[in-house]
Design a protein around this motif. Structure first.
Motif, PDB file in Angstrom:
ATOM      1  N   UNK A  41       0.816  -1.223   0.000  1.00 13.01           N
ATOM      2  CA  UNK A  41       0.000   0.000   0.000  1.00 13.01           C
ATOM      3  C   UNK A  41       0.851   1.277   0.000  1.00 13.01           C
ATOM      4  N   UNK A  42       2.097   1.189   0.447  1.00 13.29           N
ATOM      5  CA  UNK A  42       3.000   2.349   0.449  1.00 13.29           C
ATOM      6  C   UNK A  42       4.045   2.219  -0.657  1.00 13.29           C
ATOM      7  N   UNK A  43       3.719   1.477  -1.701  1.00 14.01           N
ATOM      8  CA  UNK A  43       4.662   1.217  -2.786  1.00 14.01           C
ATOM      9  C   UNK A  43       5.211   2.464  -3.448  1.00 14.01           C
ATOM     10  N   UNK A  44       4.354   3.445  -3.701  1.00 14.90           N
ATOM     11  CA  UNK A  44       4.819   4.682  -4.338  1.00 14.90           C
ATOM     12  C   UNK A  44       5.817   5.413  -3.437  1.00 14.90           C
ATOM     13  N   UNK A  45       5.540   5.415  -2.150  1.00 16.57           N
ATOM     14  CA  UNK A  45       6.451   6.060  -1.188  1.00 16.57           C
ATOM     15  C   UNK A  45       7.792   5.326  -1.171  1.00 16.57           C
ATOM     16  N   UNK A  46       7.740   3.998  -1.160  1.00 20.12           N
ATOM     17  CA  UNK A  46       8.958   3.190  -1.158  1.00 20.12           C
ATOM     18  C   UNK A  46       9.797   3.498  -2.398  1.00 20.12           C
ATOM     19  N   UNK A  47       9.132   3.569  -3.563  1.00 22.56           N
ATOM     20  CA  UNK A  47       9.848   3.875  -4.803  1.00 22.56           C
ATOM     21  C   UNK A  47      10.418   5.293  -4.783  1.00 22.56           C
ATOM     22  N   UNK A  48       9.706   6.217  -4.172  1.00 21.26           N
ATOM     23  CA  UNK A  48      10.208   7.596  -4.068  1.00 21.26           C
ATOM     24  C   UNK A  48      11.487   7.623  -3.241  1.00 21.26           C
ATOM     25  N   UNK A  49      11.492   6.914  -2.125  1.00 22.30           N
ATOM     26  CA  UNK A  49      12.704   6.828  -1.306  1.00 22.30           C
ATOM     27  C   UNK A  49      13.857   6.210  -2.106  1.00 22.30           C
ATOM     28  N   UNK A  50      13.562   5.107  -2.750  1.00 19.64           N
ATOM     29  CA  UNK A  50      14.593   4.339  -3.447  1.00 19.64           C
ATOM     30  C   UNK A  50      15.141   5.078  -4.663  1.00 19.64           C
ATOM     31  N   UNK A  51      14.260   5.546  -5.536  1.00 14.66           N
ATOM     32  CA  UNK A  51      14.706   6.135  -6.801  1.00 14.66           C
ATOM     33  C   UNK A  51      15.205   7.572  -6.666  1.00 14.66           C
ATOM     34  N   UNK A  52      14.725   8.287  -5.682  1.00 18.01           N
ATOM     35  CA  UNK A  52      15.121   9.693  -5.538  1.00 18.01           C
ATOM     36  C   UNK A  52      16.168   9.901  -4.452  1.00 18.01           C
ATOM     37  N   UNK A  53      16.456   8.864  -3.679  1.00 22.29           N
ATOM     38  CA  UNK A  53      17.462   8.987  -2.623  1.00 22.29           C
ATOM     39  C   UNK A  53      17.026   9.883  -1.491  1.00 22.29           C
ATOM     40  N   UNK A  54      15.714   9.944  -1.260  1.00 17.43           N
ATOM     41  CA  UNK A  54      15.198  10.806  -0.196  1.00 17.43           C
ATOM     42  C   UNK A  54      15.140  10.059   1.125  1.00 17.43           C
ATOM     43  N   UNK A  55      15.239  10.810   2.199  1.00 14.59           N
ATOM     44  CA  UNK A  55      15.080  10.253   3.541  1.00 14.59           C
ATOM     45  C   UNK A  55      13.599  10.266   3.895  1.00 14.59           C
ATOM     46  N   UNK A  56      13.172   9.357   4.779  1.00 11.79           N
ATOM     47  CA  UNK A  56      11.757   9.361   5.182  1.00 11.79           C
ATOM     48  C   UNK A  56      11.290  10.721   5.704  1.00 11.79           C
ATOM     49  N   UNK A  57      12.129  11.400   6.492  1.00 12.43           N
ATOM     50  CA  UNK A  57      11.761  12.706   7.040  1.00 12.43           C
ATOM     51  C   UNK A  57      11.561  13.764   5.967  1.00 12.43           C
ATOM     52  N   UNK A  58      12.284  13.610   4.847  1.00  9.95           N
ATOM     53  CA  UNK A  58      12.108  14.548   3.736  1.00  9.95           C
ATOM     54  C   UNK A  58      10.807  14.276   2.990  1.00  9.95           C
ATOM     55  N   UNK A  59      10.452  12.999   2.856  1.00  4.57           N
ATOM     56  CA  UNK A  59       9.222  12.676   2.124  1.00  4.57           C
ATOM     57  C   UNK A  59       7.970  13.010   2.935  1.00  4.57           C
ATOM     58  N   UNK A  60       8.062  12.979   4.252  1.00  2.00           N
ATOM     59  CA  UNK A  60       6.901  13.323   5.078  1.00  2.00           C
ATOM     60  C   UNK A  60       6.457  14.760   4.866  1.00  2.00           C
ATOM     61  N   UNK A  61       7.407  15.602   4.487  1.00  2.00           N
ATOM     62  CA  UNK A  61       7.096  17.022   4.306  1.00  2.00           C
ATOM     63  C   UNK A  61       6.702  17.357   2.861  1.00  2.00           C
ATOM     64  N   UNK A  62       6.737  16.362   1.974  1.00  2.00           N
ATOM     65  CA  UNK A  62       6.413  16.637   0.564  1.00  2.00           C
ATOM     66  C   UNK A  62       4.929  16.873   0.355  1.00  2.00           C
ATOM     67  N   UNK A  63       4.659  17.685  -0.638  1.00  2.00           N
ATOM     68  CA  UNK A  63       3.304  18.024  -1.053  1.00  2.00           C
ATOM     69  C   UNK A  63       3.350  18.032  -2.589  1.00  2.00           C
ATOM     70  N   UNK A  64       2.215  17.921  -3.244  1.00  2.00           N
ATOM     71  CA  UNK A  64       2.216  17.897  -4.706  1.00  2.00           C
ATOM     72  C   UNK A  64       2.843  19.160  -5.299  1.00  2.00           C
ATOM     73  N   UNK A  65       2.774  20.289  -4.570  1.00  2.00           N
ATOM     74  CA  UNK A  65       3.362  21.535  -5.094  1.00  2.00           C
ATOM     75  C   UNK A  65       4.886  21.438  -5.182  1.00  2.00           C
ATOM     76  N   UNK A  66       5.493  20.451  -4.515  1.00  2.00           N
ATOM     77  CA  UNK A  66       6.943  20.267  -4.568  1.00  2.00           C
ATOM     78  C   UNK A  66       7.380  19.428  -5.772  1.00  2.00           C
ATOM     79  N   UNK A  67       6.404  18.859  -6.494  1.00  2.00           N
ATOM     80  CA  UNK A  67       6.713  17.995  -7.635  1.00  2.00           C
ATOM     81  C   UNK A  67       6.539  18.793  -8.928  1.00  2.00           C
ATOM     82  N   UNK A  68       7.632  18.898  -9.684  1.00  2.00           N
ATOM     83  CA  UNK A  68       7.622  19.593 -10.970  1.00  2.00           C
ATOM     84  C   UNK A  68       7.624  18.522 -12.060  1.00  2.00           C
ATOM     85  N   UNK A  69       6.419  18.184 -12.572  1.00  2.00           N
ATOM     86  CA  UNK A  69       6.310  17.114 -13.557  1.00  2.00           C
ATOM     87  C   UNK A  69       6.974  17.499 -14.875  1.00  2.00           C
ATOM     88  N   UNK A  70       6.900  18.785 -15.232  1.00  2.00           N
ATOM     89  CA  UNK A  70       7.480  19.247 -16.490  1.00  2.00           C
ATOM     90  C   UNK A  70       9.003  19.053 -16.498  1.00  2.00           C
TER      91      UNK A  70
END
Length: 177
Positions: free
Chosen positions: A130-159
């Motif tokens: 159920x947390x697969x997307x979060x797991x992939x975000x940690x793995x592929x982006x090299x982010x720490x859990x504490x950094x991902x907890x603070x993420x919001x969609x406004x922090x994602x630049x799809x372009x």
């Protein structure tokens, strides 16, 4: 009897931590001090009079932790040095018994990269978890859990295909800062 060299190490540790450290450090650092004081220093010498503590006693405390991580041992030594240095500056003791403590043998570099097999297993799990997307975000982006907890969609630049990490958990807390 108040703040004197006759007070116990336990009484001084509490006085030092609350008076000198608590107002100027974050919650994470405060918790680190508490762990070393309550779990290591006080069980060994908490009942001793501050002015009676000898360097050999403090060295034995450090030596008893031999094999722990170098980081943990350095934090413990730093705690003892700071605690006794303030007692000396406050003229409660004549010398700082923690001044020249030697680090015992320690394990260095306890963190390691995941193996190829571990990476494959994590990716396979992420497909159904159920947390697969979060797991992939940690793995592929090299982010720490504490950094991902603070993420919001406004922090994602799809372009531009970028994630802007602007906030994170404050150390040792769930508070975003």
């Amino acid at each position: 009897s108040g703040v004197t060299g006759n007070m116990t190490v336990k009484a001084w540790a509490t006085e030092w931590l609350e008076t000198y450290k608590r107002p100027s450090i974050g919650e994470g650092q405060y918790k680190n001090y508490l762990i070393h004081i309550n779990n290591v220093i006080l069980p060994a010498i908490g009942g001793r009079r501050l002015k009676d503590v000898k360097d050999v006693e403090l060295q034995k405390i450090l030596n008893s932790r031999s094999g722990k991580s170098k980081s943990d041992l350095e934090k413990l030594r730093r705690t003892m040095k700071a605690m006794f240095a303030r007692a000396r500056k406050s003229k409660l003791i004549l010398i700082n018994p923690a001044e020249d403590l030697e680090l015992p043998a320690a394990t260095d570099g306890t963190h390691r990269s995941i193996t190829d097999e571990e990476r494959k297993a994590i990716i396979a799990l992420a497909e159904t978890h159920h947390a697969g997307l979060w797991i992939k975000t940690l793995l592929y982006c090299g982010l720490r859990p504490g950094e991902t907890r603070a993420l919001d969609w406004r922090h994602v630049d799809f372009k531009e295909k970028l994630i802007h990490v602007q906030l994170a958990n404050k150390a040792g807390t769930y508070e975003i800062g």
